[in-house]
Design a protein around this motif. Structure first.
Motif, PDB file in Angstrom:
ATOM      1  N   ALA A 261     -13.903   2.299   1.681  1.00  0.00           N
ATOM      2  CA  ALA A 261     -13.419   2.196   0.302  1.00  0.00           C
ATOM      3  C   ALA A 261     -13.776   3.475  -0.444  1.00  0.00           C
ATOM      4  O   ALA A 261     -14.889   3.998  -0.303  1.00  0.00           O
ATOM      5  N   VAL A 262     -12.861   3.991  -1.235  1.00  0.00           N
ATOM      6  CA  VAL A 262     -13.107   5.174  -2.041  1.00  0.00           C
ATOM      7  C   VAL A 262     -13.374   4.697  -3.455  1.00  0.00           C
ATOM      8  O   VAL A 262     -12.519   4.094  -4.099  1.00  0.00           O
TER       9      VAL A 262
ATOM     10  N   ALA B 280       0.841  -1.195   0.000  1.00  0.00           N
ATOM     11  CA  ALA B 280       0.000   0.000   0.000  1.00  0.00           C
ATOM     12  C   ALA B 280       0.878   1.246   0.000  1.00  0.00           C
ATOM     13  O   ALA B 280       1.916   1.300   0.650  1.00  0.00           O
ATOM     14  N   GLU B 281       0.428   2.252  -0.742  1.00  0.00           N
ATOM     15  CA  GLU B 281       1.135   3.524  -0.807  1.00  0.00           C
ATOM     16  C   GLU B 281       0.291   4.571  -0.081  1.00  0.00           C
ATOM     17  O   GLU B 281      -0.857   4.812  -0.451  1.00  0.00           O
ATOM     18  N   ILE B 282       0.870   5.186   0.927  1.00  0.00           N
ATOM     19  CA  ILE B 282       0.131   6.158   1.734  1.00  0.00           C
ATOM     20  C   ILE B 282      -0.029   7.454   0.951  1.00  0.00           C
ATOM     21  O   ILE B 282       0.930   8.030   0.465  1.00  0.00           O
ATOM     22  N   VAL B 283      -1.291   7.907   0.827  1.00  0.00           N
ATOM     23  CA  VAL B 283      -1.601   9.156   0.138  1.00  0.00           C
ATOM     24  C   VAL B 283      -1.596  10.307   1.136  1.00  0.00           C
ATOM     25  O   VAL B 283      -1.019  11.360   0.885  1.00  0.00           O
TER      26      VAL B 283
ATOM     27  N   GLY C 273      -4.280   0.643  -7.759  1.00  0.00           N
ATOM     28  CA  GLY C 273      -5.162   1.581  -8.446  1.00  0.00           C
ATOM     29  C   GLY C 273      -6.409   1.946  -7.667  1.00  0.00           C
ATOM     30  O   GLY C 273      -7.155   2.828  -8.078  1.00  0.00           O
ATOM     31  N   ALA C 274      -6.691   1.300  -6.569  1.00  0.00           N
ATOM     32  CA  ALA C 274      -7.865   1.622  -5.743  1.00  0.00           C
ATOM     33  C   ALA C 274      -7.386   2.366  -4.501  1.00  0.00           C
ATOM     34  O   ALA C 274      -6.266   2.172  -4.040  1.00  0.00           O
ATOM     35  N   GLN C 275      -8.254   3.203  -3.985  1.00  0.00           N
ATOM     36  CA  GLN C 275      -7.912   3.934  -2.762  1.00  0.00           C
ATOM     37  C   GLN C 275      -8.890   3.579  -1.652  1.00  0.00           C
ATOM     38  O   GLN C 275     -10.052   3.247  -1.914  1.00  0.00           O
ATOM     39  N   ALA C 276      -8.394   3.661  -0.416  1.00  0.00           N
ATOM     40  CA  ALA C 276      -9.225   3.366   0.752  1.00  0.00           C
ATOM     41  C   ALA C 276      -8.758   4.232   1.915  1.00  0.00           C
ATOM     42  O   ALA C 276      -7.644   4.769   1.909  1.00  0.00           O
ATOM     43  N   ILE C 277      -9.631   4.358   2.878  1.00  0.00           N
ATOM     44  CA  ILE C 277      -9.326   5.126   4.090  1.00  0.00           C
ATOM     45  C   ILE C 277      -9.470   4.179   5.269  1.00  0.00           C
ATOM     46  O   ILE C 277     -10.471   3.466   5.399  1.00  0.00           O
ATOM     47  N   ARG C 278      -8.452   4.154   6.109  1.00  0.00           N
ATOM     48  CA  ARG C 278      -8.520   3.362   7.338  1.00  0.00           C
ATOM     49  C   ARG C 278      -8.435   4.306   8.524  1.00  0.00           C
ATOM     50  O   ARG C 278      -7.600   5.207   8.561  1.00  0.00           O
ATOM     51  N   ILE C 279      -9.307   4.071   9.492  1.00  0.00           N
ATOM     52  CA  ILE C 279      -9.328   4.871  10.712  1.00  0.00           C
ATOM     53  C   ILE C 279      -8.912   3.961  11.862  1.00  0.00           C
ATOM     54  O   ILE C 279      -9.500   2.895  12.075  1.00  0.00           O
TER      55      ILE C 279
ATOM     56  N   TYR D 218      -4.826   5.496   1.711  1.00  0.00           N
ATOM     57  CA  TYR D 218      -3.766   4.786   0.993  1.00  0.00           C
ATOM     58  C   TYR D 218      -4.295   4.274  -0.339  1.00  0.00           C
ATOM     59  O   TYR D 218      -5.501   4.157  -0.558  1.00  0.00           O
ATOM     60  N   GLY D 219      -3.377   3.999  -1.221  1.00  0.00           N
ATOM     61  CA  GLY D 219      -3.718   3.437  -2.518  1.00  0.00           C
ATOM     62  C   GLY D 219      -3.069   2.078  -2.678  1.00  0.00           C
ATOM     63  O   GLY D 219      -1.934   1.846  -2.248  1.00  0.00           O
ATOM     64  N   LEU D 220      -3.796   1.146  -3.311  1.00  0.00           N
ATOM     65  CA  LEU D 220      -3.282  -0.203  -3.539  1.00  0.00           C
ATOM     66  C   LEU D 220      -3.879  -0.722  -4.843  1.00  0.00           C
ATOM     67  O   LEU D 220      -5.100  -0.813  -4.980  1.00  0.00           O
TER      68      LEU D 220
END
Length: 116
Positions: A112-113, A73-76, A93-99, A89-91
């Motif tokens: 999920a974004v 994962a690449e942190i945005v 080609g998809a992006q997601a947010i973790r809290i 983060y992006g993985l």
């Protein structure tokens, strides 16, 4: 037609009644200033007290030593607020947010974004 000029600069002694009125006015002004100063000092003391007792140790809110993200994962972006750590983060080609909980590091929620 002309009025006689009165010399205003000449100091005349005040009468006893005028002296009493002036003394009363000075007393009232002094009392008002004293009350205002006490009120101002009370406000300053309250502000100083609030600032002195307003402690929110950051170390207690954010004691997590690590958080888990998927491999590769690449942190945005990341943000820390209200005891939570939010990581976007992006993985692949998809992006997601973790809290995450900032104290324990546990995952609270994943969002999920997606494109509309």
């Amino acid at each position: 037609m002309t009025q006689p000029q009165v010399d205003i600069n000449e100091d005349e002694p005040l009468s006893a009644e005028a002296e009493a009125v002036m003394a009363k006015a000075r007393r009232r002004a002094g009392i008002s200033m004293l009350i205002m100063m006490i009120g101002f000092m009370a406000v300053v003391l309250v502000v100083v007290y609030r600032l002195a007792t307003m402690t929110s140790p950051v170390a207690e809110q954010y004691g997590a030593q690590q958080i888990a993200l998927p491999s590769g994962a690449e942190i945005v972006s990341s943000q820390i607020q209200d005891g939570l750590v939010t990581v976007t983060y992006g993985l692949d080609g998809a992006q997601a947010i973790r809290i995450f909980d900032g104290e324990t590091g546990e995952l609270v929620r994943e969002i999920a974004v997606v494109a509309e």
